[in-house]
Scaffold this active site. Structure first.
Site, PDB file in Angstrom:
ATOM      1  N   TYR A  59     -17.157  49.275-115.931  1.00 24.89           N
ATOM      2  CA  TYR A  59     -18.010  49.120-114.750  1.00 24.89           C
ATOM      3  C   TYR A  59     -17.332  49.728-113.527  1.00 24.89           C
ATOM      4  O   TYR A  59     -16.149  49.468-113.275  1.00 24.89           O
ATOM      5  CB  TYR A  59     -18.242  47.624-114.544  1.00 24.89           C
ATOM      6  CG  TYR A  59     -19.278  47.240-113.520  1.00 24.89           C
ATOM      7  CD1 TYR A  59     -20.620  47.515-113.740  1.00 24.89           C
ATOM      8  CD2 TYR A  59     -18.913  46.566-112.359  1.00 24.89           C
ATOM      9  CE1 TYR A  59     -21.582  47.126-112.818  1.00 24.89           C
ATOM     10  CE2 TYR A  59     -19.863  46.168-111.427  1.00 24.89           C
ATOM     11  CZ  TYR A  59     -21.197  46.459-111.664  1.00 24.89           C
ATOM     12  OH  TYR A  59     -22.141  46.063-110.742  1.00 24.89           O
ATOM     13  N   SER A 129     -13.606  47.318-120.737  1.00 26.83           N
ATOM     14  CA  SER A 129     -14.428  46.404-119.958  1.00 26.83           C
ATOM     15  C   SER A 129     -15.886  46.445-120.438  1.00 26.83           C
ATOM     16  O   SER A 129     -16.143  46.155-121.599  1.00 26.83           O
ATOM     17  CB  SER A 129     -14.283  46.756-118.464  1.00 26.83           C
ATOM     18  OG  SER A 129     -14.868  45.775-117.652  1.00 26.83           O
ATOM     19  N   MET A 130     -16.848  46.821-119.590  1.00 25.37           N
ATOM     20  CA  MET A 130     -18.224  46.947-120.077  1.00 25.37           C
ATOM     21  C   MET A 130     -18.336  48.038-121.136  1.00 25.37           C
ATOM     22  O   MET A 130     -19.222  47.977-121.995  1.00 25.37           O
ATOM     23  CB  MET A 130     -19.190  47.214-118.932  1.00 25.37           C
ATOM     24  CG  MET A 130     -19.491  45.986-118.091  1.00 25.37           C
ATOM     25  SD  MET A 130     -20.915  46.277-117.025  1.00 25.37           S
ATOM     26  CE  MET A 130     -20.985  44.715-116.135  1.00 25.37           C
ATOM     27  N   TRP A 154     -16.001  43.175-121.911  1.00 27.40           N
ATOM     28  CA  TRP A 154     -16.909  42.286-121.184  1.00 27.40           C
ATOM     29  C   TRP A 154     -18.294  42.468-121.768  1.00 27.40           C
ATOM     30  O   TRP A 154     -18.798  43.594-121.832  1.00 27.40           O
ATOM     31  CB  TRP A 154     -16.917  42.640-119.695  1.00 27.40           C
ATOM     32  CG  TRP A 154     -17.663  41.670-118.804  1.00 27.40           C
ATOM     33  CD1 TRP A 154     -17.111  40.690-118.030  1.00 27.40           C
ATOM     34  CD2 TRP A 154     -19.085  41.620-118.572  1.00 27.40           C
ATOM     35  NE1 TRP A 154     -18.103  40.021-117.341  1.00 27.40           N
ATOM     36  CE2 TRP A 154     -19.330  40.566-117.648  1.00 27.40           C
ATOM     37  CE3 TRP A 154     -20.177  42.349-119.058  1.00 27.40           C
ATOM     38  CZ2 TRP A 154     -20.612  40.234-117.209  1.00 27.40           C
ATOM     39  CZ3 TRP A 154     -21.459  42.018-118.625  1.00 27.40           C
ATOM     40  CH2 TRP A 154     -21.662  40.966-117.702  1.00 27.40           C
ATOM     41  N   ASP A 175      -6.338  38.339-117.403  1.00 31.88           N
ATOM     42  CA  ASP A 175      -7.612  38.970-117.059  1.00 31.88           C
ATOM     43  C   ASP A 175      -8.483  37.951-116.315  1.00 31.88           C
ATOM     44  O   ASP A 175      -8.847  36.921-116.875  1.00 31.88           O
ATOM     45  CB  ASP A 175      -8.306  39.423-118.348  1.00 31.88           C
ATOM     46  CG  ASP A 175      -9.495  40.336-118.100  1.00 31.88           C
ATOM     47  OD1 ASP A 175     -10.147  40.206-117.043  1.00 31.88           O
ATOM     48  OD2 ASP A 175      -9.775  41.163-118.976  1.00 31.88           O
ATOM     49  N   HIS A 207      -6.936  42.727-116.240  1.00 28.41           N
ATOM     50  CA  HIS A 207      -8.120  43.382-116.790  1.00 28.41           C
ATOM     51  C   HIS A 207      -7.981  44.898-116.788  1.00 28.41           C
ATOM     52  O   HIS A 207      -8.565  45.585-117.624  1.00 28.41           O
ATOM     53  CB  HIS A 207      -9.340  42.962-115.964  1.00 28.41           C
ATOM     54  CG  HIS A 207     -10.635  43.534-116.451  1.00 28.41           C
ATOM     55  ND1 HIS A 207     -11.203  43.155-117.648  1.00 28.41           N
ATOM     56  CD2 HIS A 207     -11.474  44.459-115.909  1.00 28.41           C
ATOM     57  CE1 HIS A 207     -12.348  43.808-117.817  1.00 28.41           C
ATOM     58  NE2 HIS A 207     -12.518  44.605-116.776  1.00 28.41           N
TER      59      HIS A 207
END
Length: 268
Positions: A59, A129-130, A154, A175, A207
């Site tokens: 993201y 992440s995303m 995520w 994170d 993270h």
């Protein structure tokens, strides 16, 4: 003899180094391309066939945050695309679609130099992440993929009980964006034990650990891709029983379904 084996016998030092044995060239993918926002393809200069990997940033991030992985993984004998997403705010399932589009581009739309180096039957995905959430989503939809590596993933979905793709989830102990107790760990647990899987938690890391060169992510990421994309059992010893954990290690925790027995999808 394994026809997919590439490169010399690995050592801990060779896997922790910033570069593997293969000199790498790159090819820009202009934006926009069908289905994703463009990117960079890193490929071994040596003329041979290799497995191919698509990597998504997270993201708000761009391909620059995963460029180090593109170059590093390619230098161990893979063709790798690091992508920009259509917008930096794209959600995980959109990133899954874009990772798939990037794989399609590599095998069908790239230059003949790149296409001739890819074994289109041996594809893998990674993401941060995303992008890690997108990696899980695509793995759930594409059992033909050979490996998936979500990095501090995520995703609002926590149940991945249909994932059959060998999956290495890398989490970070500190994170605060995608806390491992809410994302990486339940995602790992939800993948069935019949799937080859591992969970590696980086000691004291945030993270954003995957967005800068990291010897631990590099080593275990390459070992996972070698073991499952190239079916190269020379790398099993790094994954089973796995890294030392605890106070003086870079790894806080490691879980896996070791031993990784030969699989019914094996091509002879």
């Amino acid at each position: 003899a394994n026809p997919y084996e590439r490169g010399p016998d690995p050592t801990q030092a060779s896997l922790e180094a910033s570069r593997g044995p293969f000199p790498v060239s790159e090819e820009r993918v202009s934006s926009p391309v069908s289905g994703f926002g463009g990117g960079t393809i890193y490929y071994p200069q040596e003329n041979n066939t290799y497995g191919a990997v698509a990597i998504s940033p997270g993201y708000t991030a761009t391909q620059s945050s995963v460029a180090w992985l593109g170059e590093r993984i390619a230098s161990h004998g893979f063709v790798v695309i690091t992508i920009d997403t259509n917008t930096t705010l794209d959600q995980p399932d959109s990133r899954a679609d874009q990772l798939e589009a990037a794989l399609d581009h590599m095998v069908d739309g790239a230059s003949s130099t790149v296409r001739s180096r890819i074994d289109r039957n041996r594809l893998a995905v990674m993401g941060h992440s995303m992008g890690g959430g997108g990696t899980l989503r695509l793995a759930s939809r594409r059992p033909d993929l050979k490996a998936a590596i979500p990095l501090t993933p995520w995703h609002l979905n926590k149940s991945w009980s249909n994932v059959q793709v060998p999956t290495l989830i890398i989490g970070a102990e500190n994170d605060t964006v995608a806390p491992v107790a809410l994302h990486a760990e339940p995602s790992y647990t939800s993948i069935p034990t019949s799937t080859r899987k591992a969970y590696l938690e980086l000691n004291g890391a945030s993270h954003f650990a995957p967005s800068v060169a990291n010897a631990t992510i590099g080593m275990y990421g390459v070992a996972w891709l070698k073991r499952f994309v190239d079916e190269d059992t020379r790398y099993t010893r790094f994954l089973c029983p796995g890294p030392r954990t605890g106070l003086f290690s870079d790894v806080e925790e490691y879980r896996s379904t070791c031993p990784f027995l030969e699989h019914h999808h094996h091509h002879h």
